[in-house]
Motif scaffolding. Structure first.
Motif, PDB file in Angstrom:
ATOM      1  N   GLU A 184      47.963  40.156  40.542  1.00 28.52           N
ATOM      2  CA  GLU A 184      47.975  41.303  39.633  1.00 28.52           C
ATOM      3  C   GLU A 184      46.600  41.485  38.997  1.00 28.52           C
ATOM      4  O   GLU A 184      45.986  40.540  38.524  1.00 28.52           O
ATOM      5  N   ASP A 185      46.114  42.738  39.005  1.00 32.68           N
ATOM      6  CA  ASP A 185      44.824  43.082  38.394  1.00 32.68           C
ATOM      7  C   ASP A 185      43.745  42.104  38.845  1.00 32.68           C
ATOM      8  O   ASP A 185      43.079  41.448  38.053  1.00 32.68           O
ATOM      9  N   ILE A 186      43.560  42.005  40.144  1.00 35.92           N
ATOM     10  CA  ILE A 186      42.762  40.940  40.752  1.00 35.92           C
ATOM     11  C   ILE A 186      41.339  40.866  40.216  1.00 35.92           C
ATOM     12  O   ILE A 186      40.781  39.776  40.060  1.00 35.92           O
ATOM     13  N   CYS A 187      40.729  41.999  39.896  1.00 32.82           N
ATOM     14  CA  CYS A 187      39.338  41.990  39.422  1.00 32.82           C
ATOM     15  C   CYS A 187      39.232  41.953  37.900  1.00 32.82           C
ATOM     16  O   CYS A 187      38.119  41.879  37.357  1.00 32.82           O
ATOM     17  N   GLY A 188      40.377  42.013  37.225  1.00 33.61           N
ATOM     18  CA  GLY A 188      40.353  42.059  35.769  1.00 33.61           C
ATOM     19  C   GLY A 188      39.871  40.762  35.149  1.00 33.61           C
ATOM     20  O   GLY A 188      39.951  39.681  35.741  1.00 33.61           O
ATOM     21  N   LEU A 189      39.350  40.870  33.918  1.00 35.33           N
ATOM     22  CA  LEU A 189      38.893  39.720  33.151  1.00 35.33           C
ATOM     23  C   LEU A 189      39.864  39.465  32.013  1.00 35.33           C
ATOM     24  O   LEU A 189      40.267  40.386  31.306  1.00 35.33           O
ATOM     25  N   GLN A 190      40.245  38.205  31.831  1.00 32.95           N
ATOM     26  CA  GLN A 190      41.121  37.813  30.737  1.00 32.95           C
ATOM     27  C   GLN A 190      40.342  36.975  29.733  1.00 32.95           C
ATOM     28  O   GLN A 190      39.551  36.113  30.104  1.00 32.95           O
ATOM     29  N   LYS A 195      36.115  32.413  26.519  1.00 32.61           N
ATOM     30  CA  LYS A 195      35.630  32.730  27.855  1.00 32.61           C
ATOM     31  C   LYS A 195      36.272  34.001  28.404  1.00 32.61           C
ATOM     32  O   LYS A 195      37.387  34.355  28.035  1.00 32.61           O
ATOM     33  N   LYS A 196      35.548  34.668  29.292  1.00 27.85           N
ATOM     34  CA  LYS A 196      36.088  35.793  30.055  1.00 27.85           C
ATOM     35  C   LYS A 196      36.247  35.329  31.497  1.00 27.85           C
ATOM     36  O   LYS A 196      35.269  35.119  32.204  1.00 27.85           O
ATOM     37  N   ARG A 197      37.492  35.175  31.921  1.00 28.48           N
ATOM     38  CA  ARG A 197      37.764  34.608  33.235  1.00 28.48           C
ATOM     39  C   ARG A 197      38.405  35.660  34.128  1.00 28.48           C
ATOM     40  O   ARG A 197      39.446  36.243  33.800  1.00 28.48           O
ATOM     41  N   ASN A 199      40.583  37.261  37.042  1.00 25.49           N
ATOM     42  CA  ASN A 199      41.889  36.849  37.563  1.00 25.49           C
ATOM     43  C   ASN A 199      41.782  36.215  38.948  1.00 25.49           C
ATOM     44  O   ASN A 199      42.442  35.206  39.239  1.00 25.49           O
ATOM     45  N   TYR A 200      40.977  36.803  39.828  1.00 27.44           N
ATOM     46  CA  TYR A 200      40.825  36.221  41.169  1.00 27.44           C
ATOM     47  C   TYR A 200      40.196  34.847  41.081  1.00 27.44           C
ATOM     48  O   TYR A 200      40.579  33.921  41.809  1.00 27.44           O
ATOM     49  N   GLN A 201      39.234  34.682  40.151  1.00 31.10           N
ATOM     50  CA  GLN A 201      38.591  33.375  40.016  1.00 31.10           C
ATOM     51  C   GLN A 201      39.577  32.336  39.487  1.00 31.10           C
ATOM     52  O   GLN A 201      39.578  31.181  39.923  1.00 31.10           O
ATOM     53  N   GLN A 202      40.444  32.745  38.568  1.00 30.26           N
ATOM     54  CA  GLN A 202      41.472  31.816  38.077  1.00 30.26           C
ATOM     55  C   GLN A 202      42.369  31.367  39.230  1.00 30.26           C
ATOM     56  O   GLN A 202      42.712  30.189  39.342  1.00 30.26           O
ATOM     57  N   PHE A 203      42.752  32.316  40.078  1.00 28.20           N
ATOM     58  CA  PHE A 203      43.566  31.958  41.239  1.00 28.20           C
ATOM     59  C   PHE A 203      42.820  30.981  42.140  1.00 28.20           C
ATOM     60  O   PHE A 203      43.384  29.978  42.599  1.00 28.20           O
ATOM     61  N   ASN A 204      41.542  31.255  42.409  1.00 27.79           N
ATOM     62  CA  ASN A 204      40.758  30.384  43.294  1.00 27.79           C
ATOM     63  C   ASN A 204      40.624  28.972  42.720  1.00 27.79           C
ATOM     64  O   ASN A 204      40.643  27.979  43.464  1.00 27.79           O
ATOM     65  N   ASP A 205      40.488  28.882  41.402  1.00 28.23           N
ATOM     66  CA  ASP A 205      40.394  27.565  40.773  1.00 28.23           C
ATOM     67  C   ASP A 205      41.683  26.768  40.990  1.00 28.23           C
ATOM     68  O   ASP A 205      41.647  25.568  41.292  1.00 28.23           O
ATOM     69  N   VAL A 206      42.821  27.429  40.859  1.00 27.07           N
ATOM     70  CA  VAL A 206      44.102  26.747  41.037  1.00 27.07           C
ATOM     71  C   VAL A 206      44.326  26.400  42.504  1.00 27.07           C
ATOM     72  O   VAL A 206      44.759  25.284  42.840  1.00 27.07           O
ATOM     73  N   ARG A 207      44.038  27.347  43.400  1.00 32.92           N
ATOM     74  CA  ARG A 207      44.199  27.069  44.836  1.00 32.92           C
ATOM     75  C   ARG A 207      43.388  25.837  45.230  1.00 32.92           C
ATOM     76  O   ARG A 207      43.892  24.961  45.967  1.00 32.92           O
ATOM     77  N   ALA A 208      42.153  25.755  44.769  1.00 34.01           N
ATOM     78  CA  ALA A 208      41.305  24.614  45.122  1.00 34.01           C
ATOM     79  C   ALA A 208      41.900  23.305  44.616  1.00 34.01           C
ATOM     80  O   ALA A 208      41.827  22.272  45.292  1.00 34.01           O
ATOM     81  N   THR A 209      42.502  23.336  43.440  1.00 35.55           N
ATOM     82  CA  THR A 209      43.114  22.132  42.882  1.00 35.55           C
ATOM     83  C   THR A 209      44.275  21.653  43.749  1.00 35.55           C
ATOM     84  O   THR A 209      44.385  20.459  44.060  1.00 35.55           O
ATOM     85  N   TYR A 210      45.130  22.575  44.166  1.00 31.04           N
ATOM     86  CA  TYR A 210      46.281  22.192  44.983  1.00 31.04           C
ATOM     87  C   TYR A 210      45.859  21.787  46.388  1.00 31.04           C
ATOM     88  O   TYR A 210      46.422  20.847  46.970  1.00 31.04           O
TER      89      TYR A 210
END
Length: 401
Positions: A184-190, A195-197, A199-210
């Motif tokens: 959802e809102d892949i390019c958005g910043l939260q 910090k301004k993170r 959304n796609y980067q947050q997903f990539n961080d989690v994917r890399a962890t798993y």
């Protein structure tokens, strides 16, 4: 490159694929609201299956036009009600199909004369198990994370559900060959703390962890990471297990940097912790699965990126042409994994085209048709993983008789 493409847009024209899986884009043929168009699609599917007892559905993806999260939830409820007798995986994605459709289905089908198909469910995740003589495929419907306050939390929820489901049937992340990630809102910043993170980067961080914890093989799956209007994070997977005489290769595109080699400069937003590096997108440009005398190429979501940089800004036609050159290069490169003159026929099973603006769909379609003629293809509206990207295309290609 020798490219003898099968022309097909309806299951009746796809008999040459047996016993290969094939795809049907099921679009409404009537004018009406969502309920009317949904019934029209499902009735067409049921009529086809009644006439072809050996054909079975191994996966369904529904793309819906919605304006609110509540509307999406209502539509998902209507789809479940309509498909209450279907026990296989079905994922509903908030990506609008081409006007004037409110709904469109991508139907994965296979002739079961020479394979065994079973439906299962683990951790509230439905999946299809396809048993071939040489290997077993598992097609998992979307694991959904939407209960968190951030994309990171939603991503963890989806990956944790997958991990538990895999472990329940003796699989692991090692077995993933193809993955789809809807954000959802892949390019958005939260705003997360100070910090301004992205959304796609947050997903990539989690994917890399798993992947680091649960994936031990070299390389990564083929994957698509794409936007959706609502729905949090959805992750779908296709896994392969028990291969005898089966080999899986990562296929490179010499025109593009591997995504997992990107520099920090093209990654958007702040990292998780001060001073830490942002995790790169971990996927291969394509994966080739050779099973005995057949080949199957899974091409990841592909955009107008040369090296690691976006090209042809603000020009959807030029970006689409770049993508098609990438697709052709991947198909050509995959041929190096075969013996000379082996399996000369190639069948493009489908193209799925994600287009940022609804108004650009006709021109994207025109470019695709001029290159691939009447291959089954669909066009849905979705944000791409970089704001300057206007289109992304994925594909699946068979090689062999």
């Amino acid at each position: 490159m020798k490219n003898d493409v099968l022309l097909a847009s309806h299951p009746e024209n796809l008999k040459q694929f047996k016993p290969k899986p094939y795809y049907w884009y099921l679009k409404p043929t009537v004018v009406g609201d969502f309920i009317v168009q949904l019934a029209n699609c499902i009735n067409a599917l049921q009529r086809y299956l009644e006439k072809h007892e050996d054909e079975q559905v191994f996966m369904l993806r529904g793309f819906v036009r919605v304006n609110t999260k509540a509307q999406l939830e209502r539509y998902i409820g209507e789809v479940k009600k309509t498909l209450e007798r279907f026990n296989g995986p079905c994922t509903i994605i908030a990506e609008a199909p081409e006007m004037p459709s409110y709904v469109e289905f991508e139907v994965g089908m296979i002739n079961t004369t020479d394979v065994e198909l079973k439906y299962g469910e683990m951790e509230n995740l439905r999946y299809t198990q396809i048993q071939y003589k040489s290997h077993t495929e598992y097609w998992f419907g979307g694991a959904i994370g939407q209960g968190g306050n951030t994309t990171e939390e939603n991503s963890k929820e989806a990956f944790e559900q997958l991990q538990r489901a895999f472990a329940s049937i003796g699989l692991s992340f090692d077995a993933i060959v193809r993955q789809w990630n809807y954000i959802e809102d892949i390019c958005g910043l939260q705003e997360v703390g100070a910090k301004k993170r992205q959304n796609y980067q947050q997903f990539n961080d989690v994917r890399a962890t798993y992947y680091k914890q649960f994936r031990k093989v070299d390389g990564f799956p083929a994957a698509t990471g794409i936007g959706q209007l609502f729905g949090g994070v959805i992750v779908e997977c296709m896994l392969v297990d028990g291969c005898e005489g089966c080999s899986v290769f990562s296929v490179k595109n010499q025109s593009q940097e591997d995504a997992y080699c990107y520099s920090q400069q093209v990654l958007v937003g702040d990292s998780i912790r001060t001073g830490s590096r942002k995790q790169v997108p971990q996927f291969e440009r394509a994966k080739l699965m050779r099973v005995q005398q057949k080949g199957r190429l899974f091409i990841s979501g592909t955009a107008a990126i040369i090296g690691q940089d976006t090209v042809d800004l603000n020009d959807v036609v030029a970006q689409t042409k770049v993508i098609i050159n990438h697709l052709k290069e991947l198909i050509y490169t995959s041929a190096s994994y075969y013996e000379a003159n082996e399996f000369e026929k190639e069948y493009i099973a489908y193209l799925r085209c994600y287009v940022k603006h609804q108004a650009d769909i006709p021109v994207v379609r025109d470019v695709c048709l001029r290159n691939f003629n009447d291959v089954p293809m669909s066009f849905v509206v979705a944000d791409i993983c970089r704001r300057e990207l206007l289109v992304e295309i994925e594909a699946e290609v068979y090689r062999g008789e």
